[in-house]
Design a protein around this motif. Structure first.
Motif, PDB file in Angstrom:
ATOM      1  N   ASP A 197      -0.646   7.987   2.800  1.00  0.00           N
ATOM      2  CA  ASP A 197      -1.916   7.441   2.324  1.00  0.00           C
ATOM      3  C   ASP A 197      -1.922   5.916   2.343  1.00  0.00           C
ATOM      4  O   ASP A 197      -2.978   5.293   2.563  1.00  0.00           O
ATOM      5  N   GLY A 198      -0.770   5.299   2.130  1.00  0.00           N
ATOM      6  CA  GLY A 198      -0.698   3.849   2.215  1.00  0.00           C
ATOM      7  C   GLY A 198      -0.967   3.351   3.615  1.00  0.00           C
ATOM      8  O   GLY A 198      -1.651   2.334   3.815  1.00  0.00           O
ATOM      9  N   ALA A 210       0.830  -1.208   0.000  1.00  0.00           N
ATOM     10  CA  ALA A 210       0.000   0.000   0.000  1.00  0.00           C
ATOM     11  C   ALA A 210       0.864   1.258   0.000  1.00  0.00           C
ATOM     12  O   ALA A 210       0.568   2.243  -0.688  1.00  0.00           O
ATOM     13  N   ARG A 264      -2.724   4.983   5.868  1.00  0.00           N
ATOM     14  CA  ARG A 264      -4.156   5.221   6.091  1.00  0.00           C
ATOM     15  C   ARG A 264      -5.003   4.118   5.468  1.00  0.00           C
ATOM     16  O   ARG A 264      -6.008   3.683   6.045  1.00  0.00           O
ATOM     17  N   ALA A 265      -4.600   3.664   4.282  1.00  0.00           N
ATOM     18  CA  ALA A 265      -5.340   2.580   3.630  1.00  0.00           C
ATOM     19  C   ALA A 265      -5.306   1.319   4.482  1.00  0.00           C
ATOM     20  O   ALA A 265      -6.314   0.627   4.637  1.00  0.00           O
ATOM     21  N   HIS A 298       0.569   4.005  -2.822  1.00  0.00           N
ATOM     22  CA  HIS A 298      -0.072   5.263  -2.426  1.00  0.00           C
ATOM     23  C   HIS A 298       0.845   6.246  -1.712  1.00  0.00           C
ATOM     24  O   HIS A 298       0.428   7.375  -1.440  1.00  0.00           O
ATOM     25  N   THR A 320      -7.701  -1.741  -1.339  1.00  0.00           N
ATOM     26  CA  THR A 320      -8.657  -0.860  -0.679  1.00  0.00           C
ATOM     27  C   THR A 320      -9.450  -1.655   0.339  1.00  0.00           C
ATOM     28  O   THR A 320      -9.550  -2.886   0.272  1.00  0.00           O
ATOM     29  N   GLY A 331      -7.571   1.705   7.464  1.00  0.00           N
ATOM     30  CA  GLY A 331      -8.955   1.509   7.036  1.00  0.00           C
ATOM     31  C   GLY A 331      -9.313   0.036   6.966  1.00  0.00           C
ATOM     32  O   GLY A 331     -10.431  -0.371   7.320  1.00  0.00           O
TER      33      GLY A 331
END
Length: 223
Positions: free
Chosen positions: A110-111, A102, A113-114, A106, A145, A117
């Protein structure tokens, strides 16, 4: 009753235990027995830990910090809760591989955060199904995702709970990439129907009788 400090922890007999970050600043009720510590917000259980025997220790649950970490993903790599999750086997090598992928796709922030999630899905999906979903998503060329992982985790759960005999599978026991709809599979595997075809002859005879009796009744009325 005890207060939750700014680190989302409570102190119990020289040791510290985590609770969800939403409870920072609140007072919670603690029930302690020989092996476990259970924390309640009013009458709702919000945390459960194995009791620490040694003094001065801390028991942190990674899930309790996810809302804070998704806002500040830079704190995730060095989090004590992450270290403890690894030691407990809750953050597996599959998690690490997906996190690395990730970040590659990203970027660092952001990776991470992915990944967080995806970890939030663990509140609704059993751990083993989530790990299976992560592994499948990792093989699917970057589909990392939360939605993709959730879909693969649900497939793993269905395959485990209601396997269909004869359905094509991969070497891991998971359904293959060929999509076979369940109703089509069942129709194809139904035993042959040897019953005779239905006949409408009895209904035709009944209809002729009703017409005949109706005509006779009209003749009587005319007389």
């Amino acid at each position: 009753m005890g207060p939750v400090d700014r680190y989302s922890q409570i102190a119990v007999r020289t040791n510290r235990y985590s609770v969800p970050v939403r409870l920072i600043g609140k007072r919670v009720r603690v029930v302690l027995d020989a092996s476990h510590l259970v924390v309640y917000d009013q009458n709702v259980e919000v945390a459960r830990h194995e009791r620490l025997i040694a003094k001065g220790g801390c028991r942190l649950e990674l899930d309790h910090y996810l809302e804070a970490l998704i806002r500040k993903p830079g704190a995730f790599p060095g989090a004590t809760a992450l270290e403890q999750a690894r030691s407990a086997g809750k953050f597996t090598p599959v998690h690490d591989a997906c996190w690395a992928q990730a970040r590659k796709i990203h970027g660092e922030r952001d990776g991470t955060r992915a990944l967080i999630g995806v970890l939030l899905l663990g509140r609704h999906i059993p751990h083993e199904h989530l790990v299976a979903g992560l592994a499948t998503a990792l093989r699917a060329a970057g589909a990392l995702t939360a939605d993709a992982v959730a879909l693969e985790a649900r497939k793993a759960a269905l395959a485990e709970d209601d396997p269909v005999p004869g359905l094509p599978t991969t070497g891991t026991g998971q359904p293959s990439g060929t999509v076979t709809f369940l109703h089509e599979w069942r129709l194809a595997h139904l035993p042959p129907d040897t019953r005779p075809l239905l006949s409408v002859t009895p209904y035709d005879q009944l209809l002729r009788r009703r017409r005949a009796s109706g005509g006779a009744h009209r003749e009587e009325e005319a007389q």
